[in-house]
Design an enzyme around this catalytic site. Structure first.
Site, mmCIF file in Angstrom:
data_model
loop_
_atom_site.group_PDB
_atom_site.id
_atom_site.type_symbol
_atom_site.label_atom_id
_atom_site.label_comp_id
_atom_site.label_asym_id
_atom_site.label_seq_id
_atom_site.Cartn_x
_atom_site.Cartn_y
_atom_site.Cartn_z
ATOM 1 N N CYS A 61 11.505 -42.134 11.211
ATOM 2 C CA CYS A 61 11.735 -43.558 11.492
ATOM 3 C C CYS A 61 10.514 -44.402 11.174
ATOM 4 C CB CYS A 61 12.165 -43.736 12.941
ATOM 5 S SG CYS A 61 10.802 -43.500 14.101
ATOM 6 N N LYS A 75 6.260 14.026 17.405
ATOM 7 C CA LYS A 75 5.410 15.223 17.463
ATOM 8 C C LYS A 75 6.203 16.395 18.044
ATOM 9 C CE LYS A 75 1.325 12.357 18.204
ATOM 10 N NZ LYS A 75 0.479 11.646 19.156
ATOM 11 N N CYS A 129 14.832 -41.793 18.091
ATOM 12 C CA CYS A 129 14.382 -41.713 16.699
ATOM 13 C C CYS A 129 15.479 -41.151 15.804
ATOM 14 C CB CYS A 129 13.130 -40.848 16.609
ATOM 15 S SG CYS A 129 12.713 -40.347 14.940
ATOM 16 N N GLU A 152 6.812 8.392 20.345
ATOM 17 C CA GLU A 152 5.940 7.378 20.948
ATOM 18 C C GLU A 152 5.623 6.316 19.902
ATOM 19 O OE1 GLU A 152 1.734 8.985 21.466
ATOM 20 O OE2 GLU A 152 2.780 10.730 20.631
ATOM 21 N N SER A 174 -4.924 12.168 9.516
ATOM 22 C CA SER A 174 -3.960 11.086 9.330
ATOM 23 C C SER A 174 -2.558 11.660 9.587
ATOM 24 C CB SER A 174 -4.097 10.555 7.916
ATOM 25 O OG SER A 174 -3.299 9.421 7.777
ATOM 26 N N LEU A 175 -1.538 10.940 9.241
ATOM 27 C CA LEU A 175 -0.170 11.436 9.415
ATOM 28 C C LEU A 175 0.598 11.246 8.117
ATOM 29 C CD1 LEU A 175 0.768 9.839 12.872
ATOM 30 C CD2 LEU A 175 0.368 12.265 12.418
ATOM 31 N N TYR A 233 0.834 -1.201 0.000
ATOM 32 C CA TYR A 233 0.000 0.000 0.000
ATOM 33 C C TYR A 233 0.876 1.262 0.000
ATOM 34 C CZ TYR A 233 -3.397 3.516 1.359
ATOM 35 O OH TYR A 233 -4.177 4.645 1.385
ATOM 36 N N LYS A 249 3.776 4.015 17.173
ATOM 37 C CA LYS A 249 2.648 4.108 16.248
ATOM 38 C C LYS A 249 1.960 2.749 16.312
ATOM 39 C CE LYS A 249 1.540 4.967 11.392
ATOM 40 N NZ LYS A 249 0.107 4.920 11.574
#
Ligand code: IVH
Length: 700
Positions: free
Chosen positions: A417, A296, A436, A121, A90-91, A48, A123
């Site tokens: 085996c 920020k 085994c 911080e 949005s960012l 995206y 996201k």
């Protein structure tokens, strides 16, 4: 910055050639974003972001083409019935350090002065909601939607930890943050789904998005919330982002600052760069998915001066990590049998870049889960690699399942085996347990490049196992000649010789013991490097993952596997040590010997203490290939497999091929195989001067 490279670089994105192509891409992005916000991931994040980057690059070239519904202009997602009084923005994204510094420079310009403080911080990879409190009581929760209007999801809010019904103060406020599912809750949620006969969630994000808008589900699954901003905050708590977040925490709401990721305040972009890297390094250990870091400007005054576009604020930016979840095709399901008889399904994948590394196989945990989850060969699956953890398949895209895909049939018998399988627990085991794999592991242990025990070939190993005398290599050291002589086709003399050879193997160096144990993800040359690096088995066993990463060629994922393998082998290693098998690597610089190795005594060690890189090709008289490489290390060098400009010396023995030609072509000094044998003999005899003289005869 995180060590891993960004998966895409928008600055180098390829613009679309035609307007139609551009418009089709905008429509595709819109569809993908709408599905994404509904919890249905049709393309993964990286794909995206790459599409948006191409759209942005096209708009740079053809500003007139820009569509009003471009994801570069609007907040993507489908709207709902609840209007947001203040738009939910949005960012903008950045993908590397340059992008971050570029953002800071633009911010500086917009504000007109240097920004005094930044916050860093997590996201959180969930979905944005606005929680409305009236007089301290939770009255309405709405999704972000298209940023202007969202959907009412108040009914499911009771499931969300971190979003209390009542605040500690009777205030009226709109708290914004992310609803998501922790890794532990994701596992719980899928157990609950399976118990209700429903398909598992493909990954935590779609689980959260599906759950928050689910109506009339017959069961509940847990969700979490972390606040990252609010609207309507009293002025005395709103002077800085960090103050505001502190206030929200005081009201009783969970915040990004209180999460395991935390929030840090920095005073320069250099500090921010360090803090972003530090959080990136902890990404796999947070207990929940983060797809990046949000930076920020801390002070409200700076934020106001910077302002915002219709889509995103200028005072904040998202530093996106390489996606930790990608979609790819499941090519095959292999069944592996471990040393202790553990039988596990392993996914073989169409290689895909996840979290900055190429992943071609992943864990499917166990057959019970695999059958219940009904992941099938041919499916498009989500593969997640969280930090250091081995990649796992979280789920499949059911709507993309090919019609021909058949349910997976778990093995009926042990694939190694052919014996019975113990299915009493989720993790299946071969009923024979360690026995085994005994044949393979004993033959490997005794092999020429490992402990080199002559006389311990496949027939003898088969008789020893059949007689119940050995199941692991440590049992070999308990054997005595009379016991061996009782085996079929074993005379007294061969029995005595075999015991002598087994005993002689105790003198082998640690590197051979490590090789012989067949630790997964190590081979002969890496075992030698490990042994030299640590010096003793005790040091190897005490090493942390971080210390393992100091060994050349070992990264976090490999280190984790090695540590787990050694823990599994601990009982065998303890017994080998008790029988006196060598657990030390002579000549290792890590050993605390009085005579520290120096350039004077080690001909292949430079004066500055760095080893020469040496390639041995063809046969050296008296030495096997492994012994030739070991000799390089005994002489203070580092053995390598291929010739390059960085090679210091190539030892050319009989039958050498292309590597000798390459050495000539690159004019790397060459020493004949027999001269190398003489060099080794001189070194062993303590004739260091002579050894150096032989080395000087190497020709370009
Ligand atoms: S701040 C006005 N902080 O990321 C600023 N957003 O890609 C609003 N997100 O829509 C966003 N963690 O859903 C902010 N610590 C965080 C976040 C965060 C996750 C989401 C949020 C936003 C999206 C943008």
């Amino acid at each position: 910055m995180p060590a891993t490279a960004p998966v895409i670089d928008p600055a180098h994105a390829q613009p679309f050639y035609t307007h139609d192509e551009y418009l089709a891409a905008v429509a595709r992005a819109q569809r993908a974003a709408t599905a994404y916000h509904a919890g249905d991931v049709t393309v993964d994040d990286t794909t995206y972001d790459a599409l948006v980057a191409r759209i942005a690059a096209t708009e740079d070239h053809h500003p007139a083409w820009q569509s009003t519904s471009s994801p570069t202009r609007v907040v993507t997602g489908a709207g709902g019935d609840v209007p947001h009084g203040t738009p939910m923005l949005s960012l903008d994204n950045v993908f590397d350090e340059d992008g971050l510094r570029g953002w800071a420079a633009r911010l500086h310009k917009a504000v007109g002065q240097r920004v005094a403080q930044y916050t860093v911080e997590p996201k959180i990879d969930g979905l944005a909601v606005a929680a409305h409190y009236t007089d301290g009581l939770l009255t309405l929760v709405a999704t972000r939607g298209d940023g202007r209007t969202g959907e009412d999801v108040t009914a499911q809010a009771r499931l969300v930890a971190g979003l209390p019904r009542r605040l500690t103060e009777p205030v009226t406020i709109e708290i914004r943050g992310e609803v998501f599912m922790t890794d532990a809750d994701f596992a719980t949620a899928n157990e609950i789904r399976l118990a209700h006969g429903e398909p598992v969630f493909a990954h935590p994000r779609s689980a959260a998005a599906g759950t928050i808008r689910a109506i009339n589900r017959g069961y509940d699954v847990p969700l979490s919330f972390l606040a990252y901003t609010a609207v309507g905050v009293p002025d005395e708590h709103a002077a800085a982002h960090s103050t505001l977040i502190g206030y929200l925490a005081w009201l009783g709401v969970a915040t990004t600052a209180q999460s395991s990721a935390g929030m840090v305040v920095g005073t320069s972009i250099d500090e921010v760069v360090d803090n972003v890297a530090a959080l990136g390094a902890r990404r796999g250990q947070l207990g929940f998915a983060v797809d990046g870091v949000v930076v920020k400007a801390n002070f409200a005054a700076d934020q106001q001066a910077a302002g915002e576009s219709s889509r995103a604020p200028r005072w904040s930016v998202a530093y996106k990590f390489p996606a930790d979840t990608r979609a790819t095709t499941l090519l095959r399901i292999d069944v592996q049998v471990g040393r202790t008889g553990l039988i596990t399904p392993v996914a073989v994948l169409e290689p895909v870049q996840v979290g900055g590394v190429i992943v071609a196989s992943a864990s499917l945990h166990n057959f019970v889960d695999l059958v219940l989850r009904d992941v099938r060969v041919g499916d498009t699956v989500f593969v997640r690699r969280a930090g250091e953890v081995i990649p796992e398949i979280t789920g499949a895209k059911l709507d993309e399942r090919p019609e021909t895909a058949l349910p997976f049939e778990p093995p009926a018998v042990c694939p190694r085996c052919q014996g019975e399988i113990d299915r009493s627990q989720k993790r299946w085991r071969c009923l024979r347990g360690r026995a085994c794999g005994a044949r393979e592991s004993l033959l490997y242990y005794a092999g020429r490049d490992a402990m080199d025990i002559e006389g311990l070939g496949d027939k003898v190993v088969d008789s020893l196992i059949a007689a119940g005398l050995v199941t692991d290599p440590a049992d070999l050291y308990e054997l005595d000649a009379p016991t061996l002589a009782r085996l079929d086709r074993m005379g007294a003399q061969s029995a005595a010789n075999l015991v002598a050879n087994i005993t002689a193997s105790k003198l082998k160096p640690l590197s051979r013991v490590l090789t012989a144990l067949g630790v997964r993800m190590t081979g002969r040359s890496l075992s030698r490097r490990i042994a030299r690096h640590f010096g003793t088995m005790d040091a190897i066993r005490a090493a942390t993952v971080a210390e393992w990463e100091l060994v050349e060629g070992i990264g976090a994922a490999r280190a984790q596997v090695i540590v787990a393998e050694l823990a599994e082998l601990a009982p065998v290693i303890d017994r080998l040590a008790a029988y006196g098998v060598g657990m030390v690597e002579p000549g290792s610089p890590a050993l605390d010997t009085t005579e520290t190795p120096s350039a004077a005594t080690l001909p292949l060690l430079r004066r500055d203490g760095t080893p020469m890189t040496v390639v041995v090709t063809g046969s050296v008289p008296g030495l096997s290939r492994t012994e030739g490489n070991e000799a390089v290390e005994v002489l203070g060098g580092r053995s390598a497999g291929s010739v390059s400009k960085k090679t210091d010396l190539v030892v050319v023995g009989d039958g050498a091929g292309s590597k000798a030609d390459k050495a000539a072509e690159l004019r790397v000094p060459v020493l004949a195989g027999d001269r190398f044998a003489e060099l080794l003999a001189a070194h062993r005899a303590g004739k260091h001067k002579q050894a150096r003289q032989i080395l000087r005869t190497a020709q370009r």
